[in-house]
Design a protein around this motif. Sequence first.
Motif, mmCIF file in Angstrom:
data_model
loop_
_atom_site.group_PDB
_atom_site.id
_atom_site.type_symbol
_atom_site.label_atom_id
_atom_site.label_comp_id
_atom_site.label_asym_id
_atom_site.label_seq_id
_atom_site.Cartn_x
_atom_site.Cartn_y
_atom_site.Cartn_z
ATOM 1 N N THR A 220 0.804 -1.222 0.000
ATOM 2 C CA THR A 220 0.000 0.000 0.000
ATOM 3 C C THR A 220 0.837 1.271 0.000
ATOM 4 N N THR A 221 2.112 1.178 0.383
ATOM 5 C CA THR A 221 2.956 2.367 0.427
ATOM 6 C C THR A 221 3.641 2.585 -0.914
ATOM 7 N N ASN A 222 4.285 3.725 -1.051
ATOM 8 C CA ASN A 222 4.988 4.029 -2.290
ATOM 9 C C ASN A 222 6.108 3.021 -2.525
ATOM 10 N N VAL A 223 6.303 2.666 -3.782
ATOM 11 C CA VAL A 223 7.346 1.702 -4.122
ATOM 12 C C VAL A 223 8.257 2.302 -5.184
ATOM 13 N N THR A 224 9.473 1.849 -5.189
ATOM 14 C CA THR A 224 10.448 2.285 -6.175
ATOM 15 C C THR A 224 11.269 1.086 -6.606
ATOM 16 N N PHE A 225 11.327 0.841 -7.903
ATOM 17 C CA PHE A 225 12.115 -0.265 -8.427
ATOM 18 C C PHE A 225 13.386 0.305 -9.043
ATOM 19 N N CYS A 226 14.512 -0.174 -8.576
ATOM 20 C CA CYS A 226 15.794 0.285 -9.086
ATOM 21 C C CYS A 226 16.752 -0.890 -9.086
ATOM 22 N N LYS A 227 17.599 -1.009 -10.085
ATOM 23 C CA LYS A 227 18.553 -2.100 -10.164
ATOM 24 C C LYS A 227 19.945 -1.562 -10.434
ATOM 25 N N GLY A 228 20.938 -2.398 -10.109
ATOM 26 C CA GLY A 228 22.307 -2.042 -10.423
ATOM 27 C C GLY A 228 22.528 -2.082 -11.929
ATOM 28 N N MET A 229 23.487 -1.287 -12.394
ATOM 29 C CA MET A 229 23.696 -1.167 -13.826
ATOM 30 C C MET A 229 24.127 -2.491 -14.462
ATOM 31 N N LEU A 230 25.000 -3.232 -13.807
ATOM 32 C CA LEU A 230 25.586 -4.415 -14.418
ATOM 33 C C LEU A 230 25.279 -5.708 -13.680
ATOM 34 N N SER A 231 24.580 -5.661 -12.572
ATOM 35 C CA SER A 231 24.309 -6.866 -11.804
ATOM 36 C C SER A 231 22.861 -7.300 -11.994
ATOM 37 N N PRO A 232 22.622 -8.596 -12.189
ATOM 38 C CA PRO A 232 21.233 -9.075 -12.265
ATOM 39 C C PRO A 232 20.481 -8.772 -10.980
ATOM 40 N N ILE A 233 19.177 -8.602 -11.085
ATOM 41 C CA ILE A 233 18.353 -8.429 -9.894
ATOM 42 C C ILE A 233 18.484 -9.691 -9.057
ATOM 43 N N PRO A 234 18.896 -9.584 -7.784
ATOM 44 C CA PRO A 234 19.199 -10.784 -6.981
ATOM 45 C C PRO A 234 17.979 -11.670 -6.765
ATOM 46 N N LEU A 235 18.166 -12.968 -6.965
ATOM 47 C CA LEU A 235 17.154 -13.983 -6.669
ATOM 48 C C LEU A 235 17.612 -14.734 -5.429
ATOM 49 N N VAL A 236 16.909 -14.537 -4.321
ATOM 50 C CA VAL A 236 17.274 -15.151 -3.048
ATOM 51 C C VAL A 236 16.002 -15.676 -2.391
ATOM 52 N N SER A 237 16.051 -16.930 -1.925
ATOM 53 C CA SER A 237 14.912 -17.544 -1.214
ATOM 54 C C SER A 237 13.619 -17.436 -2.015
ATOM 55 N N GLY A 238 13.728 -17.633 -3.311
ATOM 56 C CA GLY A 238 12.536 -17.642 -4.165
ATOM 57 C C GLY A 238 11.942 -16.276 -4.427
ATOM 58 N N ALA A 239 12.703 -15.211 -4.205
ATOM 59 C CA ALA A 239 12.189 -13.858 -4.417
ATOM 60 C C ALA A 239 13.226 -13.015 -5.153
ATOM 61 N N LEU A 240 12.726 -12.124 -6.024
ATOM 62 C CA LEU A 240 13.571 -11.134 -6.675
ATOM 63 C C LEU A 240 13.585 -9.878 -5.821
ATOM 64 N N HIS A 241 14.715 -9.155 -5.832
ATOM 65 C CA HIS A 241 14.878 -8.012 -4.938
ATOM 66 C C HIS A 241 15.374 -6.793 -5.706
ATOM 67 N N TRP A 242 14.705 -5.659 -5.475
ATOM 68 C CA TRP A 242 15.088 -4.401 -6.068
ATOM 69 C C TRP A 242 15.615 -3.459 -4.993
ATOM 70 N N MET A 243 16.702 -2.773 -5.318
ATOM 71 C CA MET A 243 17.292 -1.816 -4.393
ATOM 72 C C MET A 243 16.460 -0.543 -4.358
ATOM 73 N N PRO A 244 16.227 0.042 -3.166
ATOM 74 C CA PRO A 244 15.488 1.310 -3.121
ATOM 75 C C PRO A 244 16.255 2.409 -3.834
ATOM 76 N N TYR A 245 15.524 3.219 -4.600
ATOM 77 C CA TYR A 245 16.150 4.321 -5.330
ATOM 78 C C TYR A 245 16.463 5.477 -4.383
ATOM 79 N N VAL A 246 15.582 5.676 -3.399
ATOM 80 C CA VAL A 246 15.751 6.753 -2.427
ATOM 81 C C VAL A 246 16.413 6.199 -1.180
ATOM 82 N N LYS A 247 17.378 6.932 -0.639
ATOM 83 C CA LYS A 247 18.111 6.494 0.545
ATOM 84 C C LYS A 247 17.158 6.244 1.708
ATOM 85 N N ASP A 248 17.458 5.221 2.493
ATOM 86 C CA ASP A 248 16.725 4.843 3.701
ATOM 87 C C ASP A 248 15.368 4.194 3.424
ATOM 88 N N GLU A 249 15.028 3.949 2.150
ATOM 89 C CA GLU A 249 13.803 3.208 1.872
ATOM 90 C C GLU A 249 14.085 1.713 1.945
#
Length: 391
Positions: A220-249
């Motif tokens: 329900t809260t704001n979301v931001t999808f951001c990925k590293g330039m050269l690294s695949p989006i990490p797949l860990v424990s059956g989930a894909l993970h996106w790094m927050p674009y804004v600091k502290d998110e």
Amino acid sequence: MSQMREPLILRRKNNHLPYDIILNILGRLPVKSVTRFRCVCKSWDSSITTPYFISTHLNHNNKDPYEDGNGYIIHMASWKARRVISFSTSMSSPSPPSLPPKTSICTVAYGHTFDKISEIEIPFDLSSNCTQMVGSCNGLLCLADSNNVIYLWNPSIRKFKKLPHTCLGNLNNVTLGFAYCSENNDYKVVMTSHSFLSTYEIGIYTLSSDSWRRVEISVTTNVTFCKGMLSPIPLVSGALHWMPYVKDEDIMAFDVNSEKFRKLAVPDVSIYEPPLQRTCIASFRGKLAFIGRSGFQYSIWVMRDYGVVESWNKLFVIPFEREACWICLTDYGSLMVGYKNDPLERQGLTYALIDTETLEEKKDLDIQHPSYVATFMESLVLLDRTNVGSY
């Protein structure tokens, strides 16, 4: 009187191995040998190309690479590297840098040392030169270009599949993730698209159905999808993970089995002085890792118990004598960095590989240009699929 010899046909019959034992033996052989044995007879070919045999072979050969140290990576030169270095060669320079290899070439190497094993040419034509390596799961690679033309490719069995066009509308600020779904032995490509004037759109491609469909964001809260330039989006424990674009998110996680989103808090880094200048996430020996730079050092946290924020544990601190740019952290525990050279020489970066445990540094890498890096293994995945290309 000499004993009568048993007829040859009976001797063969008595020495005949049960069929299930034959399949068990085949399931433990290298991929190249298994594909050759398809030619022995129709029954062998029929059995080898079943989903059950392919999964069994994968399980037999997918030993823990973090324990035995025999894991592999695959890397591909970034198209941006060619653009940047091509520009630098046009400037007046006494010793212009060499161009990186074409993005149509992938290199298989040892995971710990990056020593080259072989080079593989991509067998299909993408519609632009801006090719990216989306991810790698069980020997199956996902590649895409800037026009969002996407391919799945298994170089071990020389097969590839072009995905249908996405179901999403206008594509802006696209990110792509690639994942294996353990619950139903399937593979998915997850696409996010977002413009400043619209909400996020999420599309999922499923290999078993060979089709795309939309999914809703379940937070329900704001979301931001951001990925590293050269690294695949990490797949860990059956989930894909996106790094927050804004600091502290929070980190955005998408469970590929339940197809639900959740947020994971990042480690508490408020105590750092100076503050972390750059943060990113990666997969580290099958666990979610958070990497941050403060001054001339990198710190690496690992989430020991997935989903438990309190289990973030700071494992490594890697100091440098000069500024180093983070390139990637491999699943095998190697940190690849680029050292900035004298800007007057226009030589870009010099790359090195750091062992996070011993801090030993290897400088004479085969990689000396920005590159996509992902884990790799041999497998039979795609062998049972229809509408695939061969070469």
